[in-house]
Scaffold this motif. Sequence first.
Motif, PDB file in Angstrom:
ATOM      1  N   PRO A  28       0.821  -1.173   0.013  1.00  0.00           N
ATOM      2  CA  PRO A  28       0.071  -0.100  -0.045  1.00  0.00           C
ATOM      3  C   PRO A  28       0.738   1.201   0.022  1.00  0.00           C
ATOM      4  N   ASN A  29       0.259   2.347  -0.603  1.00  0.00           N
ATOM      5  CA  ASN A  29       1.124   3.554  -0.690  1.00  0.00           C
ATOM      6  C   ASN A  29      -0.057   4.534  -0.586  1.00  0.00           C
ATOM      7  N   ALA A  30       0.362   5.660  -0.021  1.00  0.00           N
ATOM      8  CA  ALA A  30      -0.584   6.820  -0.005  1.00  0.00           C
ATOM      9  C   ALA A  30       0.413   8.091  -0.148  1.00  0.00           C
ATOM     10  N   MET A  31      -0.398   9.205  -0.673  1.00  0.00           N
ATOM     11  CA  MET A  31       0.104  10.468  -0.937  1.00  0.00           C
ATOM     12  C   MET A  31      -0.760  11.748  -0.640  1.00  0.00           C
ATOM     13  N   ASN A  32      -0.351  12.847  -0.508  1.00  0.00           N
ATOM     14  CA  ASN A  32      -0.948  13.957   0.016  1.00  0.00           C
ATOM     15  C   ASN A  32      -1.229  14.726  -1.382  1.00  0.00           C
ATOM     16  N   ALA A  33      -2.337  15.026  -1.723  1.00  0.00           N
ATOM     17  CA  ALA A  33      -2.677  15.816  -3.141  1.00  0.00           C
ATOM     18  C   ALA A  33      -3.606  16.843  -2.629  1.00  0.00           C
ATOM     19  N   GLU A  43     -17.839  11.755  -8.693  1.00  0.00           N
ATOM     20  CA  GLU A  43     -16.684  11.654  -9.373  1.00  0.00           C
ATOM     21  C   GLU A  43     -15.538  12.540  -8.540  1.00  0.00           C
ATOM     22  N   ILE A  44     -14.273  12.126  -8.610  1.00  0.00           N
ATOM     23  CA  ILE A  44     -13.120  12.756  -7.984  1.00  0.00           C
ATOM     24  C   ILE A  44     -12.243  12.906  -9.241  1.00  0.00           C
ATOM     25  N   CYS A  45     -11.773  13.993  -9.305  1.00  0.00           N
ATOM     26  CA  CYS A  45     -10.531  14.559 -10.329  1.00  0.00           C
ATOM     27  C   CYS A  45      -9.517  15.039  -9.379  1.00  0.00           C
ATOM     28  N   PHE A  46      -8.335  14.744 -10.114  1.00  0.00           N
ATOM     29  CA  PHE A  46      -6.790  15.319  -9.496  1.00  0.00           C
ATOM     30  C   PHE A  46      -6.128  15.226 -10.607  1.00  0.00           C
ATOM     31  N   ASN A  47      -4.961  15.992 -10.145  1.00  0.00           N
ATOM     32  CA  ASN A  47      -3.764  16.072 -11.119  1.00  0.00           C
ATOM     33  C   ASN A  47      -2.339  15.874 -10.371  1.00  0.00           C
ATOM     34  N   ILE A  48      -1.791  14.829 -10.821  1.00  0.00           N
ATOM     35  CA  ILE A  48      -0.401  14.427  -9.979  1.00  0.00           C
ATOM     36  C   ILE A  48       0.687  14.084 -10.976  1.00  0.00           C
ATOM     37  N   GLY A  49       1.712  14.298 -10.690  1.00  0.00           N
ATOM     38  CA  GLY A  49       2.915  14.277 -11.478  1.00  0.00           C
ATOM     39  C   GLY A  49       3.439  12.829 -11.316  1.00  0.00           C
ATOM     40  N   THR A  54       0.932   7.476  -9.070  1.00  0.00           N
ATOM     41  CA  THR A  54       0.446   7.843 -10.288  1.00  0.00           C
ATOM     42  C   THR A  54       0.725   6.561 -11.063  1.00  0.00           C
ATOM     43  N   GLU A  55       1.778   5.713 -11.003  1.00  0.00           N
ATOM     44  CA  GLU A  55       2.122   4.657 -11.557  1.00  0.00           C
ATOM     45  C   GLU A  55       1.234   3.530 -11.104  1.00  0.00           C
ATOM     46  N   ASN A  56       0.925   3.411  -9.723  1.00  0.00           N
ATOM     47  CA  ASN A  56      -0.078   2.524  -9.344  1.00  0.00           C
ATOM     48  C   ASN A  56      -1.264   2.575  -9.759  1.00  0.00           C
ATOM     49  N   ILE A  57      -1.904   3.759  -9.733  1.00  0.00           N
ATOM     50  CA  ILE A  57      -3.228   4.012 -10.371  1.00  0.00           C
ATOM     51  C   ILE A  57      -3.365   3.705 -11.725  1.00  0.00           C
ATOM     52  N   VAL A  58      -2.420   4.066 -12.552  1.00  0.00           N
ATOM     53  CA  VAL A  58      -2.313   3.614 -14.173  1.00  0.00           C
ATOM     54  C   VAL A  58      -2.616   2.159 -14.183  1.00  0.00           C
ATOM     55  N   ASP A 125       0.026   9.789 -18.539  1.00  0.00           N
ATOM     56  CA  ASP A 125       0.512   8.279 -18.081  1.00  0.00           C
ATOM     57  C   ASP A 125       1.142   8.251 -16.662  1.00  0.00           C
ATOM     58  N   GLU A 126       1.858   6.978 -16.290  1.00  0.00           N
ATOM     59  CA  GLU A 126       2.442   7.005 -14.979  1.00  0.00           C
ATOM     60  C   GLU A 126       3.462   8.088 -14.700  1.00  0.00           C
ATOM     61  N   HIS A 127       3.833   8.950 -15.614  1.00  0.00           N
ATOM     62  CA  HIS A 127       4.694   9.950 -15.195  1.00  0.00           C
ATOM     63  C   HIS A 127       3.872  11.355 -14.860  1.00  0.00           C
ATOM     64  N   GLY A 128       2.658  11.295 -15.144  1.00  0.00           N
ATOM     65  CA  GLY A 128       1.969  12.384 -14.758  1.00  0.00           C
ATOM     66  C   GLY A 128       0.616  12.429 -15.467  1.00  0.00           C
ATOM     67  N   ALA A 129      -0.537  12.752 -14.740  1.00  0.00           N
ATOM     68  CA  ALA A 129      -1.797  12.494 -15.377  1.00  0.00           C
ATOM     69  C   ALA A 129      -2.884  13.310 -14.578  1.00  0.00           C
ATOM     70  N   ARG A 130      -3.886  13.595 -15.462  1.00  0.00           N
ATOM     71  CA  ARG A 130      -5.127  14.278 -14.663  1.00  0.00           C
ATOM     72  C   ARG A 130      -6.171  12.752 -14.426  1.00  0.00           C
ATOM     73  N   ILE A 131      -6.440  12.618 -13.573  1.00  0.00           N
ATOM     74  CA  ILE A 131      -7.344  11.270 -13.362  1.00  0.00           C
ATOM     75  C   ILE A 131      -8.601  11.824 -12.732  1.00  0.00           C
ATOM     76  N   VAL A 132      -9.576  10.863 -13.453  1.00  0.00           N
ATOM     77  CA  VAL A 132     -11.038  11.031 -12.951  1.00  0.00           C
ATOM     78  C   VAL A 132     -11.227   9.487 -12.422  1.00  0.00           C
ATOM     79  N   GLY A 133     -11.881   9.540 -11.159  1.00  0.00           N
ATOM     80  CA  GLY A 133     -12.560   8.061 -10.746  1.00  0.00           C
ATOM     81  C   GLY A 133     -13.991   8.327 -10.376  1.00  0.00           C
ATOM     82  N   LYS A 134     -14.489   7.364 -10.676  1.00  0.00           N
ATOM     83  CA  LYS A 134     -15.982   7.196 -10.211  1.00  0.00           C
ATOM     84  C   LYS A 134     -15.994   6.634  -8.596  1.00  0.00           C
TER      85      LYS A 134
END
Length: 186
Positions: A28-33, A43-49, A54-58, A125-134
């Motif tokens: 498990p991993n966690a980050m502050n965003a 829906e949740i939306c976030f931008n992470i580098g 990022t790698e895990n979610i992709v 991609d895994e190096h940076g993305a805008r991610i939307v989750g249901k």
Amino acid sequence: MKKSLGNTGELFPQSVFIIASYGEDDTPNAMNAAWAGECTRHEICFNIGDHKTTENIVKRGAFTVAPADAANVVTADYFGIATGKRVNKAEKSGLTFTRSEHVDAPVIEEYPLTMECKVSEIDGDEHGARIVGKIVNVLVDENILDANGKVDFGKFKPLVYDASHMTYRVVGEEVGGAWNIGKPLV
């Protein structure tokens, strides 16, 4: 008189979201965003580098989001300082990570509210993305609910990030009823 501050955004508040995911080896991993939010009620939306998260979610297509609260400010900040590419943040934090029943991601038991999400859109991609989750499920500790079963932000005390001063602040004080207090002007 107004003063120009340039092109840096000053929107406030920015929620402090702890985004949790699993790596390829189920660690498990966690980050502050802070660059995140609800983009609809479902829906949740976030931008992470370029982060381990990022790698895990992709790769896994799922994550959980726990808005940080005052009781967990130390670990919330830690999740923003340490990098999951070099350290096992879950282990070092001392918190309890359990497997979600609804998505392929961990729930941090000490955080009182968790939204379990499946990825619906990735721009990047895994190096940076805008991610939307249901949001497929929301878990909440009963001790932060009001008499009607709704989240009481006075009890919850969620954190917001003040980017101008690099501090965390607490949400909770009610100042007026939404869609009501402005009626005298209609």
